[in-house]
Design a protein around this motif. Structure first.
Motif, mmCIF file in Angstrom:
data_model
loop_
_atom_site.group_PDB
_atom_site.id
_atom_site.type_symbol
_atom_site.label_atom_id
_atom_site.label_comp_id
_atom_site.label_asym_id
_atom_site.label_seq_id
_atom_site.Cartn_x
_atom_site.Cartn_y
_atom_site.Cartn_z
ATOM 1 N N GLY A 59 -1.348 2.988 -2.993
ATOM 2 C CA GLY A 59 -0.297 3.249 -2.003
ATOM 3 C C GLY A 59 0.824 2.234 -2.132
ATOM 4 O O GLY A 59 0.671 1.201 -2.802
ATOM 5 N N GLY A 60 1.952 2.536 -1.512
ATOM 6 C CA GLY A 60 3.107 1.633 -1.580
ATOM 7 C C GLY A 60 3.586 1.468 -3.007
ATOM 8 O O GLY A 60 3.675 2.437 -3.759
ATOM 9 N N GLU A 61 3.840 0.208 -3.385
ATOM 10 C CA GLU A 61 4.355 -0.030 -4.738
ATOM 11 C C GLU A 61 3.276 0.130 -5.809
ATOM 12 O O GLU A 61 3.571 0.152 -7.003
ATOM 13 C CB GLU A 61 4.971 -1.433 -4.823
ATOM 14 C CG GLU A 61 3.965 -2.546 -4.568
ATOM 15 C CD GLU A 61 4.639 -3.910 -4.438
ATOM 16 O OE1 GLU A 61 5.765 -4.079 -4.922
ATOM 17 O OE2 GLU A 61 3.994 -4.802 -3.836
ATOM 18 N N GLU A 69 -1.700 8.845 -8.759
ATOM 19 C CA GLU A 69 -3.042 8.745 -8.168
ATOM 20 C C GLU A 69 -3.004 8.560 -6.654
ATOM 21 O O GLU A 69 -3.737 9.238 -5.923
ATOM 22 C CB GLU A 69 -3.821 7.584 -8.815
ATOM 23 C CG GLU A 69 -5.230 7.490 -8.275
ATOM 24 C CD GLU A 69 -5.958 6.206 -8.629
ATOM 25 O OE1 GLU A 69 -5.480 5.455 -9.507
ATOM 26 O OE2 GLU A 69 -7.006 5.958 -8.023
ATOM 27 N N ALA A 70 -2.148 7.638 -6.180
ATOM 28 C CA ALA A 70 -2.105 7.324 -4.740
ATOM 29 C C ALA A 70 -1.884 8.584 -3.901
ATOM 30 O O ALA A 70 -2.454 8.707 -2.810
ATOM 31 C CB ALA A 70 -0.998 6.309 -4.467
ATOM 32 N N ASP A 71 -1.063 9.526 -4.418
ATOM 33 C CA ASP A 71 -0.763 10.760 -3.673
ATOM 34 C C ASP A 71 -1.987 11.670 -3.588
ATOM 35 O O ASP A 71 -2.288 12.205 -2.527
ATOM 36 C CB ASP A 71 0.390 11.526 -4.341
ATOM 37 C CG ASP A 71 1.682 10.741 -4.304
ATOM 38 O OD1 ASP A 71 1.777 9.790 -3.498
ATOM 39 O OD2 ASP A 71 2.605 11.063 -5.089
ATOM 40 N N ASN A 78 2.364 4.455 2.440
ATOM 41 C CA ASN A 78 2.463 2.988 2.423
ATOM 42 C C ASN A 78 1.111 2.332 2.164
ATOM 43 O O ASN A 78 0.070 2.882 2.516
ATOM 44 C CB ASN A 78 2.996 2.481 3.765
ATOM 45 C CG ASN A 78 4.412 2.947 3.998
ATOM 46 O OD1 ASN A 78 5.292 2.711 3.183
ATOM 47 N ND2 ASN A 78 4.625 3.651 5.095
ATOM 48 N N ASP A 79 1.145 1.137 1.591
ATOM 49 C CA ASP A 79 -0.089 0.371 1.440
ATOM 50 C C ASP A 79 -0.211 -0.605 2.615
ATOM 51 O O ASP A 79 0.547 -0.503 3.594
ATOM 52 C CB ASP A 79 -0.139 -0.360 0.086
ATOM 53 C CG ASP A 79 0.950 -1.416 -0.028
ATOM 54 O OD1 ASP A 79 1.802 -1.510 0.882
ATOM 55 O OD2 ASP A 79 0.961 -2.143 -1.038
ATOM 56 N N LEU A 80 -1.158 -1.543 2.528
ATOM 57 C CA LEU A 80 -1.388 -2.450 3.659
ATOM 58 C C LEU A 80 -0.887 -3.860 3.355
ATOM 59 O O LEU A 80 -1.182 -4.797 4.089
ATOM 60 C CB LEU A 80 -2.895 -2.538 3.961
ATOM 61 C CG LEU A 80 -3.592 -1.328 4.580
ATOM 62 C CD1 LEU A 80 -3.786 -0.197 3.591
ATOM 63 C CD2 LEU A 80 -4.934 -1.743 5.136
ATOM 64 N N SER A 81 -0.160 -4.008 2.269
ATOM 65 C CA SER A 81 0.168 -5.361 1.804
ATOM 66 C C SER A 81 1.139 -6.091 2.734
ATOM 67 O O SER A 81 1.905 -5.475 3.482
ATOM 68 C CB SER A 81 0.779 -5.282 0.406
ATOM 69 O OG SER A 81 2.032 -4.644 0.476
ATOM 70 N N LEU A 130 5.198 -11.538 1.099
ATOM 71 C CA LEU A 130 4.743 -12.296 -0.072
ATOM 72 C C LEU A 130 5.640 -12.014 -1.282
ATOM 73 O O LEU A 130 6.184 -10.913 -1.415
ATOM 74 C CB LEU A 130 3.281 -11.954 -0.390
ATOM 75 C CG LEU A 130 2.277 -12.380 0.693
ATOM 76 C CD1 LEU A 130 0.928 -11.734 0.471
ATOM 77 C CD2 LEU A 130 2.156 -13.900 0.756
ATOM 78 N N ASN A 131 5.757 -13.033 -2.152
ATOM 79 C CA ASN A 131 6.750 -12.955 -3.221
ATOM 80 C C ASN A 131 6.370 -12.092 -4.416
ATOM 81 O O ASN A 131 7.189 -11.342 -4.932
ATOM 82 C CB ASN A 131 7.080 -14.370 -3.726
ATOM 83 C CG ASN A 131 7.878 -15.137 -2.683
ATOM 84 O OD1 ASN A 131 8.697 -14.542 -1.978
ATOM 85 N ND2 ASN A 131 7.602 -16.420 -2.543
ATOM 86 N N SER A 132 5.111 -12.224 -4.873
ATOM 87 C CA SER A 132 4.767 -11.504 -6.107
ATOM 88 C C SER A 132 3.941 -10.258 -5.827
ATOM 89 O O SER A 132 3.273 -10.144 -4.792
ATOM 90 C CB SER A 132 3.988 -12.427 -7.045
ATOM 91 O OG SER A 132 2.716 -12.688 -6.485
ATOM 92 N N ILE A 133 3.992 -9.340 -6.799
ATOM 93 C CA ILE A 133 3.217 -8.098 -6.682
ATOM 94 C C ILE A 133 1.731 -8.429 -6.575
ATOM 95 O O ILE A 133 1.009 -7.845 -5.766
ATOM 96 C CB ILE A 133 3.474 -7.169 -7.895
ATOM 97 C CG1 ILE A 133 4.898 -6.613 -7.834
ATOM 98 C CG2 ILE A 133 2.468 -6.023 -7.936
ATOM 99 C CD1 ILE A 133 5.274 -5.694 -8.980
ATOM 100 N N SER A 134 1.265 -9.397 -7.389
ATOM 101 C CA SER A 134 -0.180 -9.708 -7.385
ATOM 102 C C SER A 134 -0.620 -10.275 -6.036
ATOM 103 O O SER A 134 -1.708 -9.951 -5.544
ATOM 104 C CB SER A 134 -0.541 -10.655 -8.531
ATOM 105 O OG SER A 134 0.063 -11.907 -8.328
ATOM 106 N N GLU A 135 0.251 -11.100 -5.407
ATOM 107 C CA GLU A 135 -0.096 -11.625 -4.068
ATOM 108 C C GLU A 135 -0.147 -10.498 -3.039
ATOM 109 O O GLU A 135 -1.025 -10.450 -2.181
ATOM 110 C CB GLU A 135 0.952 -12.661 -3.623
ATOM 111 C CG GLU A 135 0.773 -14.043 -4.231
ATOM 112 C CD GLU A 135 1.907 -14.962 -3.794
ATOM 113 O OE1 GLU A 135 1.611 -16.014 -3.202
ATOM 114 O OE2 GLU A 135 3.090 -14.615 -4.037
#
Ligand SMILES: [Zn+2]
Length: 234
Positions: free
Chosen positions: A51-53, A65-67, A95-98, A102-107
């Motif tokens: 979800g999200g990005e 996949e997310a869809d 949307n995701d839950l992130s 936060l600055n980076s995609i991994s975070e």
């Protein structure tokens, strides 16, 4: 004398019929009370992966996949709710839950996973079912596979029952058995409750992508998951 015999036979038949009726009703009552217990004892956490990005896997035709995950999860939610089960969705839209600060995609991805895990472990009565789609370089690979968390033994039962239900109803040729996670799936490795991930099919297989996008198939697939869930004693 004949009248007496007839009376005895009539009474005996009546008693036997009553016993059969009573036993049959007892069976029904037990069935109903087992179902009521299950409805009262369990909260079903439904987790649409990604979800999200983070769209997850993408097919060659551009299916994300997310869809697909969300569409199947929403159908499963409807079936669960119609049957009286209380559900909690980790996400109900794209949307995701992130944590967006936060600055980076991994975070951000990490924060999304921790929030999902918090939902999984928020109640001892939770049972989590996560929906994903697979991808593999060999495009001929197709069919579903279920993975399970090993901290709670009923996770394996749930995974086996979902697998059996899918194979017997939708994918007769599927030989894959359910598998425990081996330290590679964060949510399952850290779930304190019965938890499974259902990889519904392969987005790398063009034919299966068409099937996975079909609304009726999504409904049938969701029902197979529900049936597997119903066949599991928690
Ligand atoms: Zn996925």
């Amino acid at each position: 004398m004949n009248k007496k015999l007839l009376l005895i036979i009539s009474i005996s038949v009546l008693i036997i019929v009553s016993i059969i009726f009573y036993t049959a009703n007892l069976g029904d009552d037990r069935e109903v009370s087992r179902l009521t217990d299950k409805i009262n004892d369990i909260i079903v956490v439904l987790d649409a992966g990604h979800g999200g990005e983070d769209g997850g896997a993408v097919s060659s035709s551009g299916v994300i996949e997310a869809d697909i995950n969300l569409k199947i999860t929403l159908k499963l939610k409807d079936i669960m709710n119609l049957n009286g089960f209380h559900t909690v969705m980790t996400r109900e839209d794209s949307n995701d839950l992130s944590d967006k600060s936060l600055n980076s995609i991994s975070e951000r991805k990490k924060s999304d996973m921790y929030k999902r895990l918090d939902i999984y472990n928020s109640d001892v009565h939770n049972v989590a079912i996560s929906i994903h789609q697979n991808i593999f370089p060999a495009v001929s690979c197709k069919g579903s596979q279920v993975f399970y968390a090993t901290r709670v033994s009923t996770g394996k039962d749930l995974a086996d029952n979902i697998t059996n239900s899918i194979v017997s109803n939708l994918q007769k040729d599927n030989q894959r058995i359910s598998k425990p996670t081996t330290g590679s799936i964060f949510l399952l490795d850290n779930a304190q409750i019965p938890a499974v991930i259902v990889e519904c099919g392969f987005l790398s297989n063009d034919d299966e992508v068409i099937t996975l996008c079909d609304k009726e198939y999504q409904k049938k697939f969701s029902y197979c998951i529900f049936k597997g869930f119903m066949n599991t004693k928690f």
